[in-house]
Write a protein that holds these residues in place. Structure first.
Motif, PDB file in Angstrom:
ATOM      1  N   LEU A 106       0.839  -1.193   0.000  1.00 14.71           N
ATOM      2  CA  LEU A 106       0.000   0.000   0.000  1.00 14.71           C
ATOM      3  C   LEU A 106       0.877   1.247   0.000  1.00 14.71           C
ATOM      4  O   LEU A 106       1.773   1.379   0.826  1.00 14.71           O
ATOM      5  N   THR A 107       0.619   2.130  -0.931  1.00 12.03           N
ATOM      6  CA  THR A 107       1.307   3.417  -0.991  1.00 12.03           C
ATOM      7  C   THR A 107       0.284   4.518  -0.745  1.00 12.03           C
ATOM      8  O   THR A 107      -0.713   4.623  -1.463  1.00 12.03           O
ATOM      9  N   LEU A 108       0.529   5.337   0.268  1.00 10.25           N
ATOM     10  CA  LEU A 108      -0.434   6.376   0.605  1.00 10.25           C
ATOM     11  C   LEU A 108      -0.362   7.540  -0.379  1.00 10.25           C
ATOM     12  O   LEU A 108       0.710   7.831  -0.932  1.00 10.25           O
ATOM     13  N   PRO A 109      -1.485   8.238  -0.609  1.00 12.18           N
ATOM     14  CA  PRO A 109      -1.473   9.427  -1.465  1.00 12.18           C
ATOM     15  C   PRO A 109      -0.596  10.523  -0.854  1.00 12.18           C
ATOM     16  O   PRO A 109      -0.393  10.575   0.363  1.00 12.18           O
ATOM     17  N   ASP A 110      -0.084  11.384  -1.712  1.00 14.60           N
ATOM     18  CA  ASP A 110       0.729  12.510  -1.231  1.00 14.60           C
ATOM     19  C   ASP A 110      -0.120  13.441  -0.371  1.00 14.60           C
ATOM     20  O   ASP A 110      -1.294  13.672  -0.649  1.00 14.60           O
ATOM     21  N   LYS A 111       0.510  14.000   0.661  1.00 13.40           N
ATOM     22  CA  LYS A 111      -0.174  14.920   1.551  1.00 13.40           C
ATOM     23  C   LYS A 111      -0.120  16.344   1.003  1.00 13.40           C
ATOM     24  O   LYS A 111       0.878  16.755   0.410  1.00 13.40           O
ATOM     25  N   SER A 113      -0.066  20.483   1.666  1.00 10.29           N
ATOM     26  CA  SER A 113       0.712  21.296   2.611  1.00 10.29           C
ATOM     27  C   SER A 113      -0.134  21.810   3.761  1.00 10.29           C
ATOM     28  O   SER A 113       0.391  22.288   4.770  1.00 10.29           O
ATOM     29  N   ASN A 114      -1.463  21.742   3.613  1.00  9.66           N
ATOM     30  CA  ASN A 114      -2.363  22.146   4.703  1.00  9.66           C
ATOM     31  C   ASN A 114      -3.600  21.263   4.666  1.00  9.66           C
ATOM     32  O   ASN A 114      -3.773  20.460   3.751  1.00  9.66           O
ATOM     33  N   TYR A 115      -4.456  21.407   5.684  1.00  6.38           N
ATOM     34  CA  TYR A 115      -5.648  20.575   5.796  1.00  6.38           C
ATOM     35  C   TYR A 115      -6.918  21.417   5.713  1.00  6.38           C
ATOM     36  O   TYR A 115      -7.972  21.001   6.174  1.00  6.38           O
ATOM     37  N   ARG A 116      -6.837  22.610   5.129  1.00  2.00           N
ATOM     38  CA  ARG A 116      -7.964  23.541   5.183  1.00  2.00           C
ATOM     39  C   ARG A 116      -9.229  22.994   4.521  1.00  2.00           C
ATOM     40  O   ARG A 116     -10.333  23.153   5.037  1.00  2.00           O
ATOM     41  N   ARG A 117      -9.073  22.380   3.354  1.00  2.00           N
ATOM     42  CA  ARG A 117     -10.254  21.903   2.631  1.00  2.00           C
ATOM     43  C   ARG A 117     -10.931  20.752   3.377  1.00  2.00           C
ATOM     44  O   ARG A 117     -12.157  20.715   3.507  1.00  2.00           O
ATOM     45  N   VAL A 118     -10.126  19.828   3.900  1.00  2.00           N
ATOM     46  CA  VAL A 118     -10.674  18.713   4.662  1.00  2.00           C
ATOM     47  C   VAL A 118     -11.350  19.223   5.925  1.00  2.00           C
ATOM     48  O   VAL A 118     -12.434  18.761   6.296  1.00  2.00           O
ATOM     49  N   ALA A 119     -10.706  20.184   6.597  1.00  2.00           N
ATOM     50  CA  ALA A 119     -11.285  20.746   7.817  1.00  2.00           C
ATOM     51  C   ALA A 119     -12.623  21.409   7.532  1.00  2.00           C
ATOM     52  O   ALA A 119     -13.600  21.237   8.288  1.00  2.00           O
ATOM     53  N   TRP A 120     -12.690  22.180   6.450  1.00  2.00           N
ATOM     54  CA  TRP A 120     -13.958  22.821   6.077  1.00  2.00           C
ATOM     55  C   TRP A 120     -15.031  21.765   5.809  1.00  2.00           C
ATOM     56  O   TRP A 120     -16.161  21.873   6.316  1.00  2.00           O
ATOM     57  N   MET A 133     -11.634  15.779  14.967  1.00  2.00           N
ATOM     58  CA  MET A 133     -10.908  15.827  13.701  1.00  2.00           C
ATOM     59  C   MET A 133      -9.426  16.117  13.935  1.00  2.00           C
ATOM     60  O   MET A 133      -8.553  15.448  13.359  1.00  2.00           O
ATOM     61  N   SER A 134      -9.114  17.089  14.774  1.00  2.00           N
ATOM     62  CA  SER A 134      -7.727  17.458  15.035  1.00  2.00           C
ATOM     63  C   SER A 134      -6.942  16.313  15.663  1.00  2.00           C
ATOM     64  O   SER A 134      -5.772  16.088  15.349  1.00  2.00           O
ATOM     65  N   GLN A 135      -7.584  15.569  16.565  1.00  2.00           N
ATOM     66  CA  GLN A 135      -6.910  14.446  17.207  1.00  2.00           C
ATOM     67  C   GLN A 135      -6.546  13.374  16.184  1.00  2.00           C
ATOM     68  O   GLN A 135      -5.458  12.803  16.216  1.00  2.00           O
ATOM     69  N   LEU A 136      -7.450  13.106  15.241  1.00  2.00           N
ATOM     70  CA  LEU A 136      -7.180  12.108  14.204  1.00  2.00           C
ATOM     71  C   LEU A 136      -6.078  12.572  13.262  1.00  2.00           C
ATOM     72  O   LEU A 136      -5.262  11.773  12.806  1.00  2.00           O
ATOM     73  N   MET A 137      -6.023  13.863  12.979  1.00  2.00           N
ATOM     74  CA  MET A 137      -4.933  14.398  12.172  1.00  2.00           C
ATOM     75  C   MET A 137      -3.609  14.268  12.912  1.00  2.00           C
ATOM     76  O   MET A 137      -2.585  13.886  12.329  1.00  2.00           O
ATOM     77  N   HIS A 138      -3.636  14.553  14.206  1.00  2.00           N
ATOM     78  CA  HIS A 138      -2.419  14.443  15.020  1.00  2.00           C
ATOM     79  C   HIS A 138      -1.926  12.996  15.054  1.00  2.00           C
ATOM     80  O   HIS A 138      -0.712  12.736  15.044  1.00  2.00           O
ATOM     81  N   ASP A 139      -2.862  12.042  15.066  1.00  2.00           N
ATOM     82  CA  ASP A 139      -2.513  10.622  15.100  1.00  2.00           C
ATOM     83  C   ASP A 139      -2.185  10.058  13.721  1.00  2.00           C
ATOM     84  O   ASP A 139      -1.966   8.853  13.577  1.00  2.00           O
ATOM     85  N   LYS A 140      -2.178  10.922  12.702  1.00  2.00           N
ATOM     86  CA  LYS A 140      -1.863  10.539  11.318  1.00  2.00           C
ATOM     87  C   LYS A 140      -2.838   9.504  10.749  1.00  2.00           C
ATOM     88  O   LYS A 140      -2.474   8.678   9.923  1.00  2.00           O
ATOM     89  N   LYS A 141      -4.081   9.611  11.189  1.00  2.00           N
ATOM     90  CA  LYS A 141      -5.132   8.758  10.658  1.00  2.00           C
ATOM     91  C   LYS A 141      -6.023   9.494   9.672  1.00  2.00           C
ATOM     92  O   LYS A 141      -6.919   8.894   9.070  1.00  2.00           O
ATOM     93  N   LEU A 142      -5.777  10.781   9.525  1.00  2.00           N
ATOM     94  CA  LEU A 142      -6.571  11.625   8.651  1.00  2.00           C
ATOM     95  C   LEU A 142      -5.705  12.760   8.117  1.00  2.00           C
ATOM     96  O   LEU A 142      -4.965  13.384   8.886  1.00  2.00           O
ATOM     97  N   GLN A 144      -5.216  15.573   4.299  1.00  2.00           N
ATOM     98  CA  GLN A 144      -5.732  16.049   3.016  1.00  2.00           C
ATOM     99  C   GLN A 144      -4.794  15.622   1.904  1.00  2.00           C
ATOM    100  O   GLN A 144      -3.584  15.827   1.984  1.00  2.00           O
ATOM    101  N   GLN A 145      -5.358  15.052   0.858  1.00  2.00           N
ATOM    102  CA  GLN A 145      -4.559  14.633  -0.294  1.00  2.00           C
ATOM    103  C   GLN A 145      -4.171  15.843  -1.125  1.00  2.00           C
ATOM    104  O   GLN A 145      -4.958  16.768  -1.319  1.00  2.00           O
ATOM    105  N   SER A 146      -2.933  15.857  -1.603  1.00  2.00           N
ATOM    106  CA  SER A 146      -2.495  16.961  -2.453  1.00  2.00           C
ATOM    107  C   SER A 146      -3.228  16.909  -3.787  1.00  2.00           C
ATOM    108  O   SER A 146      -3.715  15.856  -4.207  1.00  2.00           O
ATOM    109  N   LYS A 147      -3.311  18.031  -4.469  1.00  2.00           N
ATOM    110  CA  LYS A 147      -3.952  18.200  -5.782  1.00  2.00           C
ATOM    111  C   LYS A 147      -5.465  18.011  -5.706  1.00  2.00           C
ATOM    112  O   LYS A 147      -6.221  18.931  -6.012  1.00  2.00           O
TER     113      LYS A 147
END
Length: 328
Positions: A106-111, A113-120, A133-142, A144-147
């Motif tokens: 499994l290769t993860l999608p590129d991240k 540079s920010n999570y603004r769209r996912v957060a919105w 949401m923030s806790q899951l981002m901190h735990d690297k479980k969530l 935003q994909q680049s592009k």
């Protein structure tokens, strides 16, 4: 009178009907279900496989070729199903010369540079609590994909290696949902509870699990107290793996309430999510677990959450310790 006998050629020709095209022509709405499969929406976990011309239905644990499919979903006998398929004008299935590899890393999608769209999307469209949401981002479980800006949900093995990746689009007007190539659905997306928790809530999707946690918090309860996992479908493979790695005594199934599910002709279909919940509750009760079911008021807990957000003075949160429909 001599009884007509089907020839092997007729049987083979019927089974060589392109099952994916047949499903499309009969009203099934198909979406990407991974590298090898297409998923039929509102069908109880129905998947069609591109390289084998077969299907699998999670809710009923049935599978097979085009003849089997017609027999099950059209309620026909063997001869009727063959005649029905032979009369159709659906193209024949052409096998791939080289079947895609089913195993791989499994290769993860590129991240991004920010999570603004996912957060919105998660907070303002889906109503998810920002702390969760923030806790899951901190735990690297969530993240935003680049592009594309898609939500990316990750499931890990005990060594912290990503094994499952589900992507969800952030445009409410253009729904997109897809699992990453080589994702293993037996590794759940997990919102962990406290170390001494022996209870797990079982949801269908990561957003359902996040919604259930949010409703729990809005109801004045501690969303961190107990575990939550998502199955990614209506198979219990992810639950089996989770139970093998955690000491759990109580399982609460929080699956969809598919009260408006329909067959290809528009006639009412079973409530796939609740039928699966009942089946799982019975199965795991017999294995010695305490099991129960929480049924969303609407189709799923995210719709319940969004409805509550839009009418906070009128809506009542469905998440209460005493609100399980039944306990086995």
């Amino acid at each position: 009178m001599k009884q007509y006998t089907l020839s092997k050629l007729e049987i083979d020709k019927a089974n060589n009907t392109n099952l994916i095209e047949f499903a499309r022509s009969n009203g099934y709405i198909l979406e990407n279900g991974g590298r090898r499969a297409l998923h039929a929406k509102h069908s109880g976990g129905l998947y069609f496989f591109k390289d084998s011309n077969k299907y699998y239905h999670f809710s009923t644990d049935t599978h097979g070729c085009p003849i089997d499919f017609v027999m099950q979903f059209w309620n026909m006998n063997f001869k009727e199903a063959i005649a029905f398929l032979l009369e159709s004008e659906i193209p024949r299935f052409t096998p791939l010369l080289h079947s895609p590899q089913t195993a791989g890393q499994l290769t993860l999608p590129d991240k991004a540079s920010n999570y603004r769209r996912v957060a919105w999307y998660l907070v303002h469209v889906r109503g998810i609590d920002s702390e969760i949401m923030s806790q899951l981002m901190h735990d690297k479980k969530l993240y935003q994909q680049s592009k594309t800006g898609n939500c990316v949900f990750i499931g890990y093995d005990p060594d912290g290696i990503p094994k499952y990746c589900s992507m969800r689009g952030c445009n409410p007007n253009r729904p997109f949902k897809q699992d990453r190539i080589h994702s293993d659905k037996s590794y759940p997306f997990l919102i962990p509870g406290s170390n001494n928790s022996s209870r797990v809530y079982v949801c269908e999707s990561p957003i359902d699990a996040m919604s259930h946690a949010t409703l729990t918090k809005l109801n004045g309860l501690d969303w961190r107290a107990d575990h939550r996992i998502s199955l990614g479908c209506l198979s219990d493979n992810a639950l089996e793996r989770f139970l093998s790695q955690h000491t759990i005594h109580e399982i609460i199934f929080c699956l969809d309430n598919d009260y408006n599910a329909t067959y290809r002709d528009g006639s009412p279909a079973p409530n796939w999510g609740q039928e699966a919940a009942f089946k799982f509750a019975h199965t795991y009760d017999e294995l010695g677990y305490q099991t129960s079911i929480q049924t969303p008021h609407n189709k799923d807990f995210n719709i319940d959450l969004v409805s509550m957000r839009h009418a906070p003075l009128k809506a009542k949160s469905p998440i209460h310790e005493e609100d399980c429909d039944y306990e086995l």
